[in-house]
Design an enzyme around this catalytic site. Structure first.
Site, PDB file in Angstrom:
ATOM      1  N   LYS A 120       4.052  20.193   1.113  1.00  0.00           N
ATOM      2  CA  LYS A 120       3.057  19.525   0.252  1.00  0.00           C
ATOM      3  C   LYS A 120       1.832  20.448   0.142  1.00  0.00           C
ATOM      4  O   LYS A 120       1.891  21.429  -0.569  1.00  0.00           O
ATOM      5  CB  LYS A 120       2.681  18.154   0.802  1.00  0.00           C
ATOM      6  N   SER A 144       4.108   7.575   1.507  1.00  0.00           N
ATOM      7  CA  SER A 144       4.431   8.577   0.492  1.00  0.00           C
ATOM      8  C   SER A 144       4.532   8.035  -0.924  1.00  0.00           C
ATOM      9  O   SER A 144       4.331   8.768  -1.884  1.00  0.00           O
ATOM     10  CB  SER A 144       5.735   9.282   0.863  1.00  0.00           C
ATOM     11  N   HIS A 162       1.590  13.728   4.105  1.00  0.00           N
ATOM     12  CA  HIS A 162       0.703  13.598   2.941  1.00  0.00           C
ATOM     13  C   HIS A 162      -0.775  13.602   3.318  1.00  0.00           C
ATOM     14  O   HIS A 162      -1.626  13.336   2.470  1.00  0.00           O
ATOM     15  CB  HIS A 162       1.057  12.319   2.164  1.00  0.00           C
TER      16      HIS A 162
HETATM   17  N1  PMP Z   1       7.754  12.776   5.706  1.00  0.00           N
HETATM   18  C1  PMP Z   1       7.235  12.282   4.572  1.00  0.00           C
HETATM   19  C2  PMP Z   1       6.267  11.148   4.647  1.00  0.00           C
HETATM   20  C3  PMP Z   1       7.589  12.845   3.343  1.00  0.00           C
HETATM   21  O1  PMP Z   1       7.087  12.348   2.212  1.00  0.00           O
HETATM   22  C4  PMP Z   1       8.505  13.935   3.322  1.00  0.00           C
HETATM   23  C5  PMP Z   1       8.924  14.615   2.034  1.00  0.00           C
HETATM   24  N2  PMP Z   1       8.899  13.899   0.893  1.00  0.00           N
HETATM   25  C6  PMP Z   1       9.038  14.377   4.527  1.00  0.00           C
HETATM   26  C7  PMP Z   1       8.636  13.786   5.703  1.00  0.00           C
HETATM   27  C8  PMP Z   1      10.061  15.486   4.566  1.00  0.00           C
HETATM   28  O2  PMP Z   1       9.440  16.709   4.400  1.00  0.00           O
HETATM   29  P1  PMP Z   1      10.195  17.990   3.805  1.00  0.00           P
HETATM   30  O3  PMP Z   1      10.008  17.971   2.334  1.00  0.00           O
HETATM   31  O4  PMP Z   1       9.482  19.119   4.470  1.00  0.00           O
HETATM   32  O5  PMP Z   1      11.611  17.926   4.212  1.00  0.00           O
END
Ligand code: PMP
Length: 395
Positions: free
Chosen positions: A242, A183, A211
């Site tokens: 996303k 991320s 992502h």
């Molecule tokens: N997994 C990854 C790799 C993320 O980047 C994120 C959010 N930044 C999440 C899980 C969590 O997702 P959510 O925003 O739906 O809580």
């Protein structure tokens, strides 16, 4: 002052950065959210969003949300387990399972609650969780809640993973959990090699497609589809926050795993279900993604242009190959100052500093959307380059 307040007041980092005029968090957007947003009444080019396909203002997706509210109301007032399951939740689960080619899927209220609620269910006492040192915070949360033995491997280093696999007892569950696309640094998990190792050591794999969903793969199903390893990956999770333009998350796997999660995953059972509006959004977004394939093509064209521009300007952008571009600054103060200077120049980017990353890995996270124009990208690169040169970050 109570002891509680006294202890909390010792945490004064935000005040220091506020006093220095470089505090970069909770910046309020006053407009709709596309490539140009309004902040403090001024237009700002958005290069900090995870809306990779640029769908948050799509009329059909908004309509999906509005229609769902009109039919089902604004919330479910209960968990999926009890009174909070709607027919559109089941419809969405069927669509998602088909998309990622798994038997079944289960929809949660956020992606964070998927990782934190699924991982502790899958690996219990005496089992093994093997995780990449750069896995997302929600995966960290999930493993903290698990009683399994925790084995960290070096970032995307398959030799390190193999060394850890060799330490595991053969008759215990060995679950490897990794981001498909990381991320913060935008690099891709070495899935084919990971699959080979999983087969060699009889381990299972869970991949976070946060992502990569909508971004990778022939049908936009993600990084497992891209590498053709869907059948070798036991558990796929994704988020709607996303590319899918709303909030919520899902996990997909075979029937037995989903059945277990439905009856044991605490963030599913003891938390209210995803709203009708978000469910309606995702159902519409899946149609739009399948039909408007130009979005993914344009996202990749934009990514190629930005990768090339930043490399030519002399930035250290690590190993990214995706719409997430890390601009390594490797200094906390300079990262905050650069973020502020860019804001003054009308460019929104996200600073990533310690303790989120080690101080030597401090970076600016620059992310692309399908709806950016080449002119916007070129303008951002020119402004970032000029400011980074003034700060001595690049030559
Ligand atoms: N997994 C990854 C790799 C993320 O980047 C994120 C959010 N930044 C999440 C899980 C969590 O997702 P959510 O925003 O739906 O809580």
């Amino acid at each position: 002052m109570s002891l509680l307040s006294e202890k909390m007041s010792l945490f004064d980092a935000p005040q220091k950065y506020q006093a220095a005029g470089v505090y970069p968090y909770f910046r309020a957007i006053e407009s709709d959210q596309d490539t140009v947003v309004t902040i403090h009444g001024k237009p700002v080019l958005m290069f900090g969003s995870n809306s990779y396909l640029g769908l948050t203002n799509h009329p059909r997706i908004k309509e999906g949300a509005i229609k769902a509210i009109e039919k089902y109301g604004t919330g479910c007032a209960g968990s999926r387990f009890l009174n909070g399951t709607l027919d559109i939740h089941l419809e969405l689960e069927e669509r998602l399972a088909k998309l990622v080619h798994k038997d079944e899927a289960l929809v949660y209220a956020t992606g964070f609650s998927v990782n934190s609620g699924v991982i502790p269910c899958l690996a219990g006492k005496d089992d093994y969780l093997l995780y990449d040192e750069l896995d997302h915070a929600s995966i960290i949360e999930g493993r903290r809640l698990s009683f399994a033995n925790q084995l960290k491997y070096k970032h995307n280093d398959m030799e390190s993973l193999e060394r850890q696999l060799k330490r595991c007892e053969s008759d215990k569950i060995k679950l490897i959990v990794a981001d498909g696309v990381f991320s913060m640094e935008g690099d891709i998990a070495k899935l084919p090699e990971m699959v080979d190792l999983a087969k060699k050591y009889d381990a299972s794999i869970m991949i976070d497609e946060a992502h990569s969903l909508g971004v990778f793969g022939q049908t936009s199903a993600g990084i497992c589809e891209h590498y053709g390893v869907t059948d070798d990956v036991d558990v796929i999770m994704g988020t709607f926050s996303k590319s899918l333009a709303t909030i919520g998350g899902f996990v997909a796997a075979d029937k037995s795993i989903i059945n277990y999660l439905k009856h044991n995953s605490r963030t599913l059972i003891f938390s209210a279900s995803i709203t009708p509006a978000s469910t309606g959004c995702v159902l519409a977004a899946l149609d739009v993604i399948a039909e408007e394939t130009w979005r993914k093509d344009q996202l990749w064209a934009n990514t190629a242009r930005a990768l090339d521009g930043f490399r030519k300007a002399g930035f250290d952008i690590g190993h990214t190959e995706t719409p997430i571009i890390p601009l390594f600054v490797r200094d906390n103060e300079k990262t905050f100052i650069l973020t502020r200077k860019l804001m003054d120049d009308g460019i929104f980017v996200n600073p990533v500093v310690s303790p989120a990353v080690p101080p030597e890995d401090t970076l600016i996270r620059f992310s692309l959307m399908a709806t950016h124009t080449f002119e916007q990208i070129d303008e951002a690169i020119a402004k970032i380059t000029r400011n980074a040169q003034l700060l001595g970050i690049i030559p």
